[in-house]
Motif scaffolding. Structure first.
Motif, PDB file in Angstrom:
ATOM      1  N   LEU A  94      25.137 113.329  39.976  1.00  0.00           N
ATOM      2  CA  LEU A  94      24.543 113.517  38.664  1.00  0.00           C
ATOM      3  C   LEU A  94      23.954 112.208  38.157  1.00  0.00           C
ATOM      4  CD1 LEU A  94      27.298 115.720  36.939  1.00  0.00           C
ATOM      5  CD2 LEU A  94      25.514 116.381  38.574  1.00  0.00           C
ATOM      6  N   PRO A  95      22.986 112.283  37.234  1.00  0.00           N
ATOM      7  CA  PRO A  95      22.418 111.057  36.671  1.00  0.00           C
ATOM      8  C   PRO A  95      23.466 110.286  35.875  1.00  0.00           C
ATOM      9  CG  PRO A  95      21.030 112.964  36.210  1.00  0.00           C
ATOM     10  CD  PRO A  95      22.333 113.492  36.719  1.00  0.00           C
ATOM     11  N   GLY A  96      23.084 109.106  35.417  1.00  0.00           N
ATOM     12  CA  GLY A  96      24.024 108.286  34.651  1.00  0.00           C
ATOM     13  C   GLY A  96      23.976 108.511  33.165  1.00  0.00           C
ATOM     14  N   ASN A  97      22.837 108.960  32.636  1.00  0.00           N
ATOM     15  CA  ASN A  97      22.742 109.163  31.196  1.00  0.00           C
ATOM     16  C   ASN A  97      23.606 110.344  30.761  1.00  0.00           C
ATOM     17  OD1 ASN A  97      20.938 107.142  30.076  1.00  0.00           O
ATOM     18  ND2 ASN A  97      19.373 108.048  31.389  1.00  0.00           N
ATOM     19  N   PRO A  98      24.389 110.167  29.692  1.00  0.00           N
ATOM     20  CA  PRO A  98      25.389 111.183  29.320  1.00  0.00           C
ATOM     21  C   PRO A  98      24.831 112.570  29.060  1.00  0.00           C
ATOM     22  CG  PRO A  98      25.842 109.115  28.198  1.00  0.00           C
ATOM     23  CD  PRO A  98      24.515 108.946  28.867  1.00  0.00           C
ATOM     24  N   ALA A  99      23.719 112.696  28.335  1.00  0.00           N
ATOM     25  CA  ALA A  99      23.156 114.024  28.077  1.00  0.00           C
ATOM     26  C   ALA A  99      22.619 114.643  29.359  1.00  0.00           C
ATOM     27  CB  ALA A  99      22.055 113.951  27.024  1.00  0.00           C
ATOM     28  N   ALA A 100      22.099 113.816  30.261  1.00  0.00           N
ATOM     29  CA  ALA A 100      21.615 114.317  31.551  1.00  0.00           C
ATOM     30  C   ALA A 100      22.771 114.811  32.411  1.00  0.00           C
ATOM     31  CB  ALA A 100      20.837 113.222  32.280  1.00  0.00           C
ATOM     32  N   VAL A 101      23.921 114.165  32.305  1.00  0.00           N
ATOM     33  CA  VAL A 101      25.125 114.628  33.008  1.00  0.00           C
ATOM     34  C   VAL A 101      25.477 116.034  32.541  1.00  0.00           C
ATOM     35  CG1 VAL A 101      27.635 114.320  33.136  1.00  0.00           C
ATOM     36  CG2 VAL A 101      26.115 112.378  33.522  1.00  0.00           C
ATOM     37  N   LEU A 102      25.483 116.231  31.228  1.00  0.00           N
ATOM     38  CA  LEU A 102      25.852 117.541  30.675  1.00  0.00           C
ATOM     39  C   LEU A 102      24.892 118.626  31.147  1.00  0.00           C
ATOM     40  CD1 LEU A 102      27.994 118.689  28.690  1.00  0.00           C
ATOM     41  CD2 LEU A 102      26.241 118.531  26.910  1.00  0.00           C
ATOM     42  N   VAL A 103      23.595 118.355  31.074  1.00  0.00           N
ATOM     43  CA  VAL A 103      22.598 119.358  31.445  1.00  0.00           C
ATOM     44  C   VAL A 103      22.670 119.685  32.937  1.00  0.00           C
ATOM     45  CG1 VAL A 103      20.121 119.799  31.687  1.00  0.00           C
ATOM     46  CG2 VAL A 103      21.012 118.846  29.559  1.00  0.00           C
ATOM     47  N   THR A 104      22.682 118.683  33.779  1.00  0.00           N
ATOM     48  CA  THR A 104      22.661 118.941  35.216  1.00  0.00           C
ATOM     49  C   THR A 104      23.957 119.595  35.695  1.00  0.00           C
ATOM     50  OG1 THR A 104      23.294 116.629  35.601  1.00  0.00           O
ATOM     51  CG2 THR A 104      20.958 117.191  35.825  1.00  0.00           C
ATOM     52  N   PHE A 105      25.082 119.248  35.064  1.00  0.00           N
ATOM     53  CA  PHE A 105      26.327 119.929  35.425  1.00  0.00           C
ATOM     54  C   PHE A 105      26.231 121.396  35.030  1.00  0.00           C
ATOM     55  CE2 PHE A 105      30.509 121.614  35.209  1.00  0.00           C
ATOM     56  CZ  PHE A 105      31.258 120.919  36.138  1.00  0.00           C
ATOM     57  N   ASN A 106      25.854 121.661  33.780  1.00  0.00           N
ATOM     58  CA  ASN A 106      25.808 123.037  33.279  1.00  0.00           C
ATOM     59  C   ASN A 106      24.840 123.909  34.062  1.00  0.00           C
ATOM     60  OD1 ASN A 106      26.155 122.126  29.752  1.00  0.00           O
ATOM     61  ND2 ASN A 106      27.705 122.488  31.300  1.00  0.00           N
ATOM     62  N   ILE A 107      23.665 123.388  34.352  1.00  0.00           N
ATOM     63  CA  ILE A 107      22.595 124.203  34.931  1.00  0.00           C
ATOM     64  C   ILE A 107      22.667 124.275  36.452  1.00  0.00           C
ATOM     65  CG2 ILE A 107      20.092 124.499  35.064  1.00  0.00           C
ATOM     66  CD1 ILE A 107      21.389 124.946  32.267  1.00  0.00           C
ATOM     67  N   LEU A 108      23.130 123.235  37.112  1.00  0.00           N
ATOM     68  CA  LEU A 108      23.080 123.181  38.577  1.00  0.00           C
ATOM     69  C   LEU A 108      24.444 123.026  39.252  1.00  0.00           C
ATOM     70  CD1 LEU A 108      19.930 120.911  38.657  1.00  0.00           C
ATOM     71  CD2 LEU A 108      20.015 123.263  39.499  1.00  0.00           C
ATOM     72  N   ALA A 109      25.251 122.086  38.775  1.00  0.00           N
ATOM     73  CA  ALA A 109      26.546 121.867  39.427  1.00  0.00           C
ATOM     74  C   ALA A 109      27.497 123.034  39.184  1.00  0.00           C
ATOM     75  CB  ALA A 109      27.174 120.569  38.913  1.00  0.00           C
ATOM     76  N   ARG A 110      27.497 123.562  37.977  1.00  0.00           N
ATOM     77  CA  ARG A 110      28.417 124.650  37.646  1.00  0.00           C
ATOM     78  C   ARG A 110      28.240 125.874  38.553  1.00  0.00           C
ATOM     79  NH1 ARG A 110      28.507 129.195  34.359  1.00  0.00           N
ATOM     80  NH2 ARG A 110      30.518 129.623  33.333  1.00  0.00           N
ATOM     81  N   PRO A 111      27.012 126.387  38.733  1.00  0.00           N
ATOM     82  CA  PRO A 111      26.859 127.530  39.650  1.00  0.00           C
ATOM     83  C   PRO A 111      27.315 127.219  41.077  1.00  0.00           C
ATOM     84  CG  PRO A 111      24.901 127.266  38.296  1.00  0.00           C
ATOM     85  CD  PRO A 111      25.747 126.062  38.061  1.00  0.00           C
TER      86      PRO A 111
END
Length: 413
Positions: free
Chosen positions: A308-325
């Motif tokens: 995941l990226p390092g920026n905190p909001a980018a972490v949240l988005v990429t986890f929710n949209i891609l890592a979670r599935p």
């Protein structure tokens, strides 16, 4: 400084679309095989490994949907008044209905043999004469009124919950309703979490110049715990190639999957990409998503890694949209999609960008409105937000138009 890279938009045709990235991630999943049996009291959030069949009918017998009087409609032809021959509380077995009488009955009580309807107590007048209770029906019912038939909800042998279902409270309730006390579920996924950056300091310690508190480790850990994963390691990795390689190697020995934050961009202090390629391979890197463009996927010693990226909001988005599935499918879950719905947009943005954007928005009177800063480094904008407004690539946002909205409730547990 791995958490400080900008997420500005620039034309980059080589960036992979979000939909394609998700398809490729799910195609990489190795489905789990290890299972265990747990009590339904401990099954919340776990994924069923086998179909659950009912061994009983629900309800197990015809029962009353109302407090009232069970009777045979044909008996009302002789007059509106019937003697009350028995009282049937819930949980007791009734006697056969005496001909020409009614039975006082309560919600959930078994219907006596011979009755074919239940009159609501609101449609009846009760009284007593010479020690005999009676009831007069003021509104004649139809056959079957207010009777829940045996097996109306669930039939014996029916699949009540299929394999691959991630159990929530209502699923557990259904299992209990058919007498299931133990279920076979897939083993919890073990995930190692690594945050990169010499500037990161753990909460509770004083900040020195140039340092920031490590929020990513806690965000990712919390999201994983919400999914029911077992977090086997969480650590800050020093910004050196050798240190990153050592941390990834250790994580691959302990976990089923590795998640990193930071270090996947192109700066001199970003070592995750090189460390992964030195001990495995990178399958996916740089996506047409905002925030979160530097996200990566690959393998370290055969174990999948989500970078995941390092920026905190980018972490949240990429986890929710891609890592979670990806993680849910790796846990054996069948349905991994986040459900969204169309909402009216309460703001405009005349400039289109080339990446698919996930804006943290509030809902006011059913309209999506922007909250605080949308910078990829601003995690606090998610606190008052209700979810993500999805803006497709190269699309102008027009006030009054409609876009897809994904509630946080769909991606935060």
């Amino acid at each position: 400084m791995s958490s400080q890279h900008s997420d500005c938009d620039a034309p980059a045709p080589q960036l992979m679309p979000v939909g394609e990235a998700l398809e490729r991630l799910l195609a990489e999943v190795t489905l789990p095989v290890a299972t265990e049996e747990v009590s339904i009291s401990d099954a919340l959030g776990r994924v069923l490994a086998e179909d659950q069949l009912s061994t009983v009918d629900v309800p197990p017998a015809d029962n009353s949907a109302m407090d009232g009087y069970a009777l045979k409609i044909a008996d009302l032809a002789a007059g509106g008044r019937l003697n009350v021959s028995q009282r049937i509380p819930a949980g007791t077995a009734p006697l056969p209905l005496k001909s020409g009488s009614a039975a006082r009955i309560f919600t959930g009580s078994e219907i006596p043999l011979g009755a074919d309807a239940v009159v609501m107590q609101e449609n009846a007048t009760a009284g007593e004469s010479d020690g005999q209770q009676w009831v007069e029906v003021t509104e004649v019912p139809s056959v079957g009124n207010n009777i829940r038939r045996q097996g109306q909800d669930i039939r014996t042998g029916q699949v009540v919950i299929p394999a691959g279902m991630r159990l929530q409270a209502h699923h557990v309730g259904v299992l209990a309703s058919v007498g299931v006390s133990q279920v076979r579920v897939y083993r919890r996924l073990k995930v190692a979490v690594l945050a990169t950056g010499d500037e990161l300091v753990m909460p509770g310690n004083p900040l020195e110049p140039g340092q920031i508190y490590n929020s990513n480790l806690y965000t990712i850990r919390g999201l994983l715990q919400g999914l029911g994963c077992e977090v086997v390691d969480s650590a800050v990795v020093e910004d050196t190639l050798e240190g990153t390689k050592a941390a990834l190697r250790q994580a691959s020995e302990q976990a089923d999957c590795i998640i990193t934050s930071g270090g996947v961009s192109v700066g001199e202090e970003d070592h995750v990409k090189a460390a992964v390629e030195a001990q495995g391979e990178l399958r996916l890197w740089k996506l047409a998503i905002k925030p979160g463009k530097p996200m990566a996927f690959g393998y370290v010693n055969g174990k999948p890694l989500l970078g995941l990226p390092g920026n905190p909001a980018a972490v949240l988005v990429t986890f929710n949209i891609l890592a979670r599935p990806f993680l849910l499918r790796s846990m054996g879950a069948g349905n991994v999609a986040a459900n969204g719905f169309s909402v009216e947009v309460g703001f405009s943005r005349p400039k289109a960008i080339s990446r698919q954007e996930y804006l943290r928005v509030q809902l006011q009177d059913g309209r999506a409105v922007l909250g605080a800063s949308q910078s990829s480094g601003v995690l606090s904008s998610s606190v008052m937000a209700a979810g993500y407004l999805v803006v497709p690539p190269n699309q102008v946002v027009e006030e009054g138009g409609r876009l897809m909205f994904i509630p946080f409730s769909e991606v935060m547990n």
